[in-house]
Design a protein around this motif. Structure first.
Motif, PDB file in Angstrom:
ATOM      1  N   UNK A 106       0.817  -1.221   0.000  1.00 54.40           N
ATOM      2  CA  UNK A 106       0.000   0.000   0.000  1.00 54.40           C
ATOM      3  C   UNK A 106       0.844   1.262   0.000  1.00 54.40           C
ATOM      4  N   UNK A 107       2.108   1.165   0.437  1.00 61.61           N
ATOM      5  CA  UNK A 107       2.936   2.364   0.560  1.00 61.61           C
ATOM      6  C   UNK A 107       3.498   2.852  -0.770  1.00 61.61           C
ATOM      7  N   UNK A 129       3.501  13.184   1.025  1.00 60.35           N
ATOM      8  CA  UNK A 129       4.242  12.024   0.542  1.00 60.35           C
ATOM      9  C   UNK A 129       5.492  11.823   1.397  1.00 60.35           C
ATOM     10  N   UNK A 130       5.760  10.578   1.778  1.00 61.77           N
ATOM     11  CA  UNK A 130       6.891  10.278   2.667  1.00 61.77           C
ATOM     12  C   UNK A 130       8.226  10.446   1.944  1.00 61.77           C
ATOM     13  N   UNK A 131       8.290  10.031   0.697  1.00 61.87           N
ATOM     14  CA  UNK A 131       9.530  10.061  -0.065  1.00 61.87           C
ATOM     15  C   UNK A 131       9.171  10.166  -1.545  1.00 61.87           C
ATOM     16  N   UNK A 145       5.425   6.366  -0.629  1.00 63.89           N
ATOM     17  CA  UNK A 145       6.681   6.526  -1.358  1.00 63.89           C
ATOM     18  C   UNK A 145       6.309   6.615  -2.822  1.00 63.89           C
ATOM     19  N   UNK A 146       6.574   7.762  -3.425  1.00 64.30           N
ATOM     20  CA  UNK A 146       6.119   8.046  -4.789  1.00 64.30           C
ATOM     21  C   UNK A 146       7.297   7.922  -5.752  1.00 64.30           C
ATOM     22  N   UNK A 147       7.109   7.078  -6.779  1.00 65.66           N
ATOM     23  CA  UNK A 147       8.124   6.902  -7.827  1.00 65.66           C
ATOM     24  C   UNK A 147       7.627   7.599  -9.085  1.00 65.66           C
TER      25      UNK A 147
END
Length: 720
Positions: free
Chosen positions: A47-48, A87-89, A294-296
């Motif tokens: 989910x992250x 967003x965390x990262x 964590x967004x890519x």
């Protein structure tokens, strides 16, 4: 002594052949691992993890096309949106190599404000100095300076074994604003290699960590071991170099840093399985629920386009799913790190294969002949089931292709060969005994198994038989014109491959190829229930049409458009003698009608036609009636249906074009020419390529102007 020797020989030969084939063709990965993924199917996604896809929709809405440099002006606002949503990262699967003074300051400010942006560093690989260059995206296209230089102009070329890897850092303005950076290298997609494992550390690049590993360490809660005065990437490189003295690290961290430089990826499913949001939607603030994610960010087209770059084969890749974007592979590796769900081998593959081969050999030697084959097959199925279960539940990868596809058949072959050898030896001993004790009986015994004296042979059976079967006839549209354009040798090569493609669906569905003449092939089904014959023939016809379409795409010569006709009835099968040779043939009116039916395709613009009875009660086949026809040489009309395809999901719902055509056909058969023409035209408005609607529209318009003297709803065809 014989049994232990045979057990050892079967075990050793099976293991050696399996190993050699795997070394030559990588069977365990290409067949074993990929098959296990497909059997297991998609998994629950973390989910992250969220992917922001630089997709086709975003290209259009932002007006950037496929030029990655034009996206940079939008990244600053994207970062603001992601930062506001918590967003965390944020991880960019992009290389910011070339400077862009007009937008870099704004992007750098946005990166500093977010304080959680990781960026990709370009990795280039060279073989033989400057030949065979590999890299990703603009990293490859714009930075092809030689990896090494040579003085003068030596006559000899560089060694094929000379491989160089180097790293190109982002432009300083961007690199200083980002939280950190690391490389993420994938094999160039032009090699068409499947990505099954990914680096954790690049030892060839001074032990640099990969970007997913760096992201995972930043995502973890801070501990006393983490550095406070240097980037994590530099600290990870130091820990990698000092693994022998890394006693202060906890066990999972030490394993990741110190054990090996790559891991097998545990894919969650086909491309686009992970949560993927369109770049333009996020940019415009239309996407929520990004708190703590964590967004890519990277290129990830939603529609499969073979010509697009930075897409790679994976175990799930096929013609339907297409390849997977590099950013998805990066996100997959991060998800595996997050859940500790990489694909692992619990024991060296050679040990597992050796134990498996030994068990099979013991069974085959202990139970001679077909009992041993049956028991070993059961043992192999149990092993296959275990490998599937362990792969699905524990993510354990045991060798499966070699044991099942090479060791097992080879063990069977050796076992049966030894059984035959033992039988021949025993028969020889029996014959020697008879010669010595009962010499008068020697002439009545076989010299070898199955080889009897002439007096023991029975009379030859008849060579023909009458059956109730189904006939499939094919023909190549415009064959005469095609043959005139090519030499006989070219046509021979073309047809030789064509008939292999055409014949495989027949054989795979238990049909018999009865005749191949010029551009036509005849196949028959018999000795089976009528429903089974009909289903098998229809499935074979559909697969033939698909196979021919693929064949035409891959052929450099003229496409061979194939027409297919199906009819059932009485047949005579047998061998016809012509001079000194014999030919197996199917004879009867059923064969002639099938050939005439395939010819009707020419008028209707269809590919597969069948007599109406064949499509009766076939629930998995989509078909539609196309009318009654009186073909050349036959007084009785034939009711025909078009075989359209297989029912899959929504295919089982009524088709609007087919519905309009059916209503139009009913009006046409009643002589309501105007109403029929209106309905056929409506069908063509929805699908301009619907051949039957076009054929009947022309007929309806002609009959409206000049109605036939006597009309019984049957279309008369005056030529083949």
């Amino acid at each position: 002594m014989a049994r232990p020797f045979r057990i050892v020989v079967i075990t050793v030969l099976g293991f050696i052949l399996s190993t050699l084939v795997d070394l030559a063709f990588d069977t365990e990965s290409r067949l074993g691992l990929d098959t296990l993924f497909k059997i297991r199917g998609p998994q629950t996604i973390p989910d992250q993890v969220v992917i922001v896809a630089m997709d086709e929709a975003s290209e259009t809405r932002l007006g950037v096309s496929q030029d990655l440099t034009r996206w940079r002006e939008f990244h600053a606002k994207l970062l603001d949106q992601l930062h506001r949503q918590g967003a965390r990262l944020i991880v960019f699967d992009l290389q910011f190599i070339a400077a862009n003074p007009s937008v870099d300051p704004a992007l750098a400010n946005a990166m500093r404000a977010a304080g959680k942006v990781l960026i990709n560093e370009c990795v280039q690989k060279f073989r033989r100095g400057v030949e065979d260059f590999y890299g990703r995206e603009e990293c490859s296209d714009r930075n092809k300076m030689p990896a090494i230089t040579r003085e003068g102009k030596p006559a000899t070329s560089l060694s094929e074994q000379l491989v160089v890897m180097r790293k190109l850092s982002p432009t300083p303005a961007i690199a200083q604003a980002a939280l950190d950076s690391a490389p993420f290298y994938l094999v160039n997609d032009s090699e068409n290699a499947s990505i099954r494992e990914s680096w954790t550390f690049y030892d060839a690049l001074a032990e640099a960590p990969s970007l997913p590993v760096l992201a995972w360490f930043y995502y973890q809660p801070a501990s006393s071991d983490n550095p406070v005065n240097q980037p994590l990437s530099a600290w990870l490189t130091e820990q990698r170099r000092a693994c022998a003295n890394a006693s202060k690290l906890d066990k999972p961290t030490k394993q990741l840093i110190c054990q090996g430089d790559s891991r097998y990826l545990n894919y969650y499913g086909p491309p686009r399985t992970l949560r993927m949001e369109s770049y333009a939607d996020v940019y415009e603030g239309k996407v929520g629920d990004l708190q703590g994610k964590v967004v890519f960010v990277g290129r990830a087209n939603r529609q499969f386009s073979p010509g697009k770059s930075d897409f790679f084969q994976t175990p799930y890749s096929d013609s339907r799913t297409g390849k997977m974007a590099g950013v998805e592979i990066m996100a997959t590796q991060f998800g595996n790190l997050l859940e500790d769900r990489f694909i692992e081998s619990p024991a060296p593959g050679w040990i597992v294969a050796s134990v498996y081969g030994l068990l099979i050999a013991i069974v085959l030697v202990r139970f001679v002949g077909w009992p041993g084959v049956a028991i070993s097959l059961a043992l192999a199925l149990a092993y296959a089931g275990s490998t599937i279960y362990l792969f699905s539940q524990r993510h354990w990868w045991l060798p499966v292709a070699g044991p099942l596809l090479i060791q097992l058949p080879l063990s069977w072959l050796l076992s049966l060969a030894w059984s035959r050898y033992d039988l021949v030896r025993e028969r020889g001993r029996m014959l020697a005994f008879v010669r010595r004790v009962f010499p008068q009986w020697v002439g009545m015994l076989p010299a070898a198994p199955g080889q009897w004296t002439e007096g023991a042979n029975g009379a030859a059976a008849g060579t023909e038989r009458d059956v109730s079967g189904l006939c499939l006839a094919t023909d190549i549209e415009g064959y005469t014109t095609i043959a005139a354009q090519h030499s006989p040798r070219e046509m021979w090569a073309l047809l030789n491959t064509y008939y292999q493609v055409l014949g495989h669906p027949v054989v795979s569905h238990d049909g018999v190829i009865a005749d191949v003449t010029g551009d036509a092939m005849m196949a028959v089904w018999f000795d089976a229930p009528a429903a089974s014959q009909r289903s098998a023939a229809c499935l074979a016809a559909l697969e033939m049409a698909t196979a021919v379409a693929s064949f035409n795409l891959s052929s450099s010569l003229t496409p061979l458009a194939t027409r297919i006709g199906l009819h059932e009835g009485e047949l005579t099968l047998g061998s016809l003698d012509a001079g000194t040779s014999s030919h197996y043939r199917a004879i009867g009116d059923t064969v002639n009608i099938a050939a005439r039916i395939q010819g009707v395709n020419k008028y209707l613009g269809t590919r597969i036609l069948a007599s109406q009875s064949i499509a009766t009660d076939l629930d998995d086949i989509v078909s539609r009636p196309v009318g009654s026809f009186r073909v050349v040489g036959r007084a009785e009309p034939v009711k025909l249906v078009e075989i359209v395809g297989l029912k899959q999901g929504s295919d089982g719902q009524p088709n609007a074009v087919h519905g309009l055509f059916t209503d139009g056909l009913a009006a046409f058969q009643q002589g309501l020419w105007t109403e029929a023409a209106r309905l056929f035209q409506a069908a063509l408005d929805l699908d301009t390529n619907d051949g039957p609607s076009c054929f009947y529209l022309q007929k309806a318009l002609a009959y409206r102007e000049m109605p036939p003297l006597e009309w019984d709803g049957i279309v008369v065809l005056d030529s083949k």
